[in-house]
Design a protein around this motif. Structure first.
Motif, PDB file in Angstrom:
ATOM      1  N   SER A   6      26.768  16.560  17.924  1.00 13.43           N
ATOM      2  CA  SER A   6      26.457  16.877  16.539  1.00 13.43           C
ATOM      3  C   SER A   6      24.984  16.675  16.264  1.00 13.43           C
ATOM      4  O   SER A   6      24.585  16.493  15.140  1.00 13.43           O
ATOM      5  CB  SER A   6      27.289  15.986  15.630  1.00 13.43           C
ATOM      6  OG  SER A   6      27.059  14.651  15.979  1.00 13.43           O
ATOM      7  N   ARG A  86      23.302  12.429   6.164  1.00 12.94           N
ATOM      8  CA  ARG A  86      23.905  11.624   7.225  1.00 12.94           C
ATOM      9  C   ARG A  86      22.828  10.653   7.703  1.00 12.94           C
ATOM     10  O   ARG A  86      21.640  11.006   7.780  1.00 12.94           O
ATOM     11  CB  ARG A  86      24.367  12.513   8.387  1.00 12.94           C
ATOM     12  CG  ARG A  86      25.055  11.717   9.481  1.00 12.94           C
ATOM     13  CD  ARG A  86      25.458  12.575  10.677  1.00 12.94           C
ATOM     14  NE  ARG A  86      25.983  11.722  11.742  1.00 12.94           N
ATOM     15  CZ  ARG A  86      26.112  12.085  12.999  1.00 12.94           C
ATOM     16  NH1 ARG A  86      25.747  13.314  13.373  1.00 12.94           N
ATOM     17  NH2 ARG A  86      26.571  11.249  13.903  1.00 12.94           N
ATOM     18  N   HIS A  87      23.231   9.436   8.020  1.00 13.71           N
ATOM     19  CA  HIS A  87      22.260   8.431   8.478  1.00 13.71           C
ATOM     20  C   HIS A  87      21.454   8.939   9.679  1.00 13.71           C
ATOM     21  O   HIS A  87      21.897   9.822  10.424  1.00 13.71           O
ATOM     22  CB  HIS A  87      23.000   7.142   8.869  1.00 13.71           C
ATOM     23  CG  HIS A  87      23.949   7.350  10.009  1.00 13.71           C
ATOM     24  ND1 HIS A  87      23.547   7.342  11.321  1.00 13.71           N
ATOM     25  CD2 HIS A  87      25.284   7.601  10.028  1.00 13.71           C
ATOM     26  CE1 HIS A  87      24.584   7.567  12.104  1.00 13.71           C
ATOM     27  NE2 HIS A  87      25.647   7.736  11.347  1.00 13.71           N
ATOM     28  N   ASN A  93      24.475   6.025  18.575  1.00  9.93           N
ATOM     29  CA  ASN A  93      24.277   7.477  18.763  1.00  9.93           C
ATOM     30  C   ASN A  93      23.425   7.670  20.010  1.00  9.93           C
ATOM     31  O   ASN A  93      23.687   8.530  20.852  1.00  9.93           O
ATOM     32  CB  ASN A  93      23.524   8.112  17.582  1.00  9.93           C
ATOM     33  CG  ASN A  93      24.334   8.206  16.303  1.00  9.93           C
ATOM     34  OD1 ASN A  93      23.790   8.050  15.209  1.00  9.93           O
ATOM     35  ND2 ASN A  93      25.631   8.459  16.416  1.00  9.93           N
ATOM     36  N   LEU A  97      27.856   6.455  22.234  1.00 10.29           N
ATOM     37  CA  LEU A  97      29.111   5.703  22.107  1.00 10.29           C
ATOM     38  C   LEU A  97      29.818   6.073  20.805  1.00 10.29           C
ATOM     39  O   LEU A  97      29.155   6.303  19.778  1.00 10.29           O
ATOM     40  CB  LEU A  97      28.827   4.193  22.089  1.00 10.29           C
ATOM     41  CG  LEU A  97      28.045   3.599  23.256  1.00 10.29           C
ATOM     42  CD1 LEU A  97      27.931   2.078  23.098  1.00 10.29           C
ATOM     43  CD2 LEU A  97      28.708   3.942  24.597  1.00 10.29           C
ATOM     44  N   PHE A  98      31.140   6.113  20.837  1.00  9.55           N
ATOM     45  CA  PHE A  98      31.900   6.265  19.593  1.00  9.55           C
ATOM     46  C   PHE A  98      31.621   5.035  18.725  1.00  9.55           C
ATOM     47  O   PHE A  98      31.808   3.897  19.167  1.00  9.55           O
ATOM     48  CB  PHE A  98      33.404   6.342  19.887  1.00  9.55           C
ATOM     49  CG  PHE A  98      33.835   7.677  20.427  1.00  9.55           C
ATOM     50  CD1 PHE A  98      34.006   8.762  19.569  1.00  9.55           C
ATOM     51  CD2 PHE A  98      34.074   7.853  21.789  1.00  9.55           C
ATOM     52  CE1 PHE A  98      34.410  10.000  20.062  1.00  9.55           C
ATOM     53  CE2 PHE A  98      34.484   9.093  22.278  1.00  9.55           C
ATOM     54  CZ  PHE A  98      34.646  10.170  21.413  1.00  9.55           C
ATOM     55  N   THR A  99      31.234   5.279  17.491  1.00 12.01           N
ATOM     56  CA  THR A  99      30.803   4.169  16.636  1.00 12.01           C
ATOM     57  C   THR A  99      31.806   3.873  15.531  1.00 12.01           C
ATOM     58  O   THR A  99      32.207   2.723  15.333  1.00 12.01           O
ATOM     59  CB  THR A  99      29.434   4.504  16.004  1.00 12.01           C
ATOM     60  OG1 THR A  99      28.580   5.015  17.014  1.00 12.01           O
ATOM     61  CG2 THR A  99      28.811   3.265  15.388  1.00 12.01           C
ATOM     62  N   GLY A 100      32.198   4.900  14.774  1.00 11.40           N
ATOM     63  CA  GLY A 100      33.168   4.692  13.702  1.00 11.40           C
ATOM     64  C   GLY A 100      32.716   3.630  12.730  1.00 11.40           C
ATOM     65  O   GLY A 100      31.610   3.686  12.189  1.00 11.40           O
ATOM     66  N   GLU A 190      32.085   5.740   7.911  1.00 11.29           N
ATOM     67  CA  GLU A 190      32.480   6.679   8.963  1.00 11.29           C
ATOM     68  C   GLU A 190      33.987   6.577   9.169  1.00 11.29           C
ATOM     69  O   GLU A 190      34.600   5.541   8.858  1.00 11.29           O
ATOM     70  CB  GLU A 190      31.724   6.329  10.260  1.00 11.29           C
ATOM     71  CG  GLU A 190      31.994   7.244  11.445  1.00 11.29           C
ATOM     72  CD  GLU A 190      31.771   8.728  11.149  1.00 11.29           C
ATOM     73  OE1 GLU A 190      32.585   9.320  10.400  1.00 11.29           O
ATOM     74  OE2 GLU A 190      30.794   9.283  11.682  1.00 11.29           O
ATOM     75  N   ARG A 191      34.607   7.654   9.676  1.00  5.95           N
ATOM     76  CA  ARG A 191      36.028   7.576  10.009  1.00  5.95           C
ATOM     77  C   ARG A 191      36.210   6.431  11.013  1.00  5.95           C
ATOM     78  O   ARG A 191      35.354   6.193  11.865  1.00  5.95           O
ATOM     79  CB  ARG A 191      36.512   8.892  10.611  1.00  5.95           C
ATOM     80  CG  ARG A 191      35.800   9.294  11.895  1.00  5.95           C
ATOM     81  CD  ARG A 191      36.640   9.525  13.106  1.00  5.95           C
ATOM     82  NE  ARG A 191      37.707  10.438  12.983  1.00  5.95           N
ATOM     83  CZ  ARG A 191      37.649  11.716  13.339  1.00  5.95           C
ATOM     84  NH1 ARG A 191      36.518  12.233  13.802  1.00  5.95           N
ATOM     85  NH2 ARG A 191      38.698  12.484  13.251  1.00  5.95           N
ATOM     86  N   TYR A 193      37.306   5.043  14.165  1.00  8.24           N
ATOM     87  CA  TYR A 193      37.546   5.784  15.413  1.00  8.24           C
ATOM     88  C   TYR A 193      38.576   5.121  16.324  1.00  8.24           C
ATOM     89  O   TYR A 193      38.762   5.517  17.483  1.00  8.24           O
ATOM     90  CB  TYR A 193      36.222   6.021  16.151  1.00  8.24           C
ATOM     91  CG  TYR A 193      35.828   7.495  16.206  1.00  8.24           C
ATOM     92  CD1 TYR A 193      36.691   8.442  16.765  1.00  8.24           C
ATOM     93  CD2 TYR A 193      34.614   7.943  15.715  1.00  8.24           C
ATOM     94  CE1 TYR A 193      36.347   9.784  16.812  1.00  8.24           C
ATOM     95  CE2 TYR A 193      34.257   9.286  15.757  1.00  8.24           C
ATOM     96  CZ  TYR A 193      35.137  10.204  16.301  1.00  8.24           C
ATOM     97  OH  TYR A 193      34.801  11.532  16.346  1.00  8.24           O
ATOM     98  N   ARG A 217      37.801  14.482  17.955  1.00  4.33           N
ATOM     99  CA  ARG A 217      36.547  14.404  17.196  1.00  4.33           C
ATOM    100  C   ARG A 217      36.474  15.405  16.054  1.00  4.33           C
ATOM    101  O   ARG A 217      35.848  15.137  15.041  1.00  4.33           O
ATOM    102  CB  ARG A 217      35.345  14.637  18.131  1.00  4.33           C
ATOM    103  CG  ARG A 217      35.124  13.533  19.134  1.00  4.33           C
ATOM    104  CD  ARG A 217      33.949  13.858  20.045  1.00  4.33           C
ATOM    105  NE  ARG A 217      32.674  13.821  19.345  1.00  4.33           N
ATOM    106  CZ  ARG A 217      31.519  14.224  19.872  1.00  4.33           C
ATOM    107  NH1 ARG A 217      31.480  14.703  21.104  1.00  4.33           N
ATOM    108  NH2 ARG A 217      30.401  14.152  19.180  1.00  4.33           N
ATOM    109  N   ASN A 262      31.474  12.095   9.620  1.00 10.61           N
ATOM    110  CA  ASN A 262      32.813  12.543   9.234  1.00 10.61           C
ATOM    111  C   ASN A 262      33.149  12.292   7.772  1.00 10.61           C
ATOM    112  O   ASN A 262      33.853  13.103   7.161  1.00 10.61           O
ATOM    113  CB  ASN A 262      33.860  11.930  10.172  1.00 10.61           C
ATOM    114  CG  ASN A 262      33.703  12.503  11.569  1.00 10.61           C
ATOM    115  OD1 ASN A 262      33.960  13.683  11.798  1.00 10.61           O
ATOM    116  ND2 ASN A 262      33.203  11.698  12.510  1.00 10.61           N
TER     117      ASN A 262
HETATM  118  O1  LIG Z   1      31.209   7.437  14.850  1.00 10.36           O
HETATM  119  C1  LIG Z   1      30.548   8.098  15.656  1.00 10.36           C
HETATM  120  O2  LIG Z   1      30.632   7.925  16.890  1.00 10.36           O
HETATM  121  C2  LIG Z   1      29.600   9.150  15.156  1.00 10.36           C
HETATM  122  O3  LIG Z   1      28.930   8.694  14.058  1.00 10.36           O
HETATM  123  C3  LIG Z   1      30.311  10.424  14.815  1.00 10.36           C
HETATM  124  O4  LIG Z   1      30.896  10.801  15.960  1.00 10.36           O
HETATM  125  P1  LIG Z   1      31.533  12.221  16.238  1.00 10.36           P
HETATM  126  O5  LIG Z   1      30.421  13.221  16.265  1.00 10.36           O
HETATM  127  O6  LIG Z   1      32.185  12.023  17.552  1.00 10.36           O
HETATM  128  O7  LIG Z   1      32.548  12.470  15.152  1.00 10.36           O
END
Ligand SMILES: O=C(O)[C@H](O)COP(=O)(O)O
Length: 330
Positions: A6, A86-87, A93, A97-100, A190-191, A193, A217, A262
């Motif tokens: 993204s 978006r931040h 990032n 890594l998946f951050t959520g 963020e969602r 994850y 994703r 997200n």
């Molecule tokens: O939470 C994350 O890893 C990113 O901020 C968003 O991730 P994504 O592009 O996998 O939804």
């Protein structure tokens, strides 16, 4: 469809699933939003009160800033600006890594992105800022506002306890006029994850397959293991937007929201009436502001202000042009 990153597009609609065509303003098909009915358990975790209990912290900022004489924004103008951002790039990032909901700060590049974003919106009025409860969104909001020509001071509204609220009061009306309230809300996080948080995105794709990871994703209603789908994220983020932020816009306030890939995708899905198929292709870059004009109950997408002098944004709305002229005269 390969798992997409993204990072490269402002707000791009990629040719994703077959037959997914994008047209702005198209009616939502099977996109559906359900109002949040209670407090998220996460609200405790983040030390914040839930929306139902935080009325005063959200409503009160309306009284904090500005009057027309203070060089601020026109009230009851019939239109308001809504900036979504978006931040900037976070440390995770950068590491892919998946951050959520893990609370990591910005990288130096992310700091720069936030500053550059601030330059792009430095002529657009902002009366109240909403951020998630996560530091990367809060850093982005603060750094961006440092660039604003009006030079008001963004002040975080603390509502985690009565004492925090009381002890952060400002007792000068003049100082309040020179301030912008910053409301933090876990609903804009963020969602979540789930069990992907902390995993490397490429390694996860190698292990589970890129189609599976892309589905986790980007699909609307398929959650990652023990995490939130976009639909679940929308239930809280879009409800918060409707309940807390839209009333500010209706009252003529100009609003900036600094949040996440997200949570913002779910809000944009709502604003642009994207279908659950169309939203699959919606990608947001870090640190790029997007402008909407709220007028007569409708949201009009204006894309991203390219720079502080971008003519289009100011030509489009007389009020924004007037605000800019006022800043030029200061
Ligand atoms: O939470 C994350 O890893 C990113 O901020 C968003 O991730 P994504 O592009 O996998 O939804």
């Amino acid at each position: 469809m390969a798992a997409s990153t993204s990072q490269h597009a402002l707000i791009s609609i990629k040719p994703a699933a077959p037959a997914a065509s994008f047209s702005c303003g198209k009616r939502a098909g099977n996109a559906r939003f359900v109002s949040a009915t209670g407090c998220c358990p996460g609200s405790r975790k983040f030390g914040l009160v839930c929306a139902a209990n935080s009325q005063s912290s959200v409503i009160e900022p309306v009284h904090l800033p500005s009057s027309p004489e203070s060089g601020s924004t026109p009230k009851k103008s019939g239109e308001s600006a809504l900036i979504l951002i978006r931040h900037g790039e976070s440390l995770w990032n950068e590491k892919n890594l998946f951050t959520g909901c893990v609370d990591v700060p910005l990288t130096p590049k992310g700091v720069n992105e936030a500053i550059e974003a601030g330059k792009r919106i430095c002529n657009i009025p902002v009366d109240v800022i909403y951020t998630s409860s996560l530091i990367r969104a809060q850093m982005t909001a603060m750094l961006a506002m440092m660039q604003h020509r009006r030079k008001k001071v963004p002040i975080i509204v603390h509502s985690e306890s009565e004492r925090a609220h009381q002890w952060s009061q400002v007792y000068s009306e003049e100082t309040k006029k020179q301030s912008i309230p910053v409301v933090t809300a876990w609903q804009l996080n963020e969602r979540m994850y789930g069990e992907l948080q902390g995993l490397n995105k490429q390694e996860t794709a190698d292990r589970f397959g890129k189609d599976q990871v892309h589905e986790w994703r980007r699909s609307y209603d398929i959650p990652p293991p023990n995490g939130e789908s976009l639909e679940m994220c929308a239930e809280r983020a879009v409800s918060y937007f409707k309940d807390q932020i839209v009333p500010q816009l209706v009252a003529g306030k100009h609003v900036m929201i600094a949040a996440h890939g997200n949570s913002l995708r779910s809000i944009i899905m709502h604003l642009d009436k994207l279908t659950s198929q169309e939203v699959i292709s919606l990608e947001l870059s870090t640190g790029i502001p997007m402008l909407y004009i709220f007028k007569e109950g409708k949201f009009i997408r204006r894309g991203s202000p390219a720079g502080p002098s971008e003519a289009g944004v100011y030509a489009y709305t007389k009020k924004l042009a007037q605000y800019r002229q006022k800043l030029d005269g200061m």
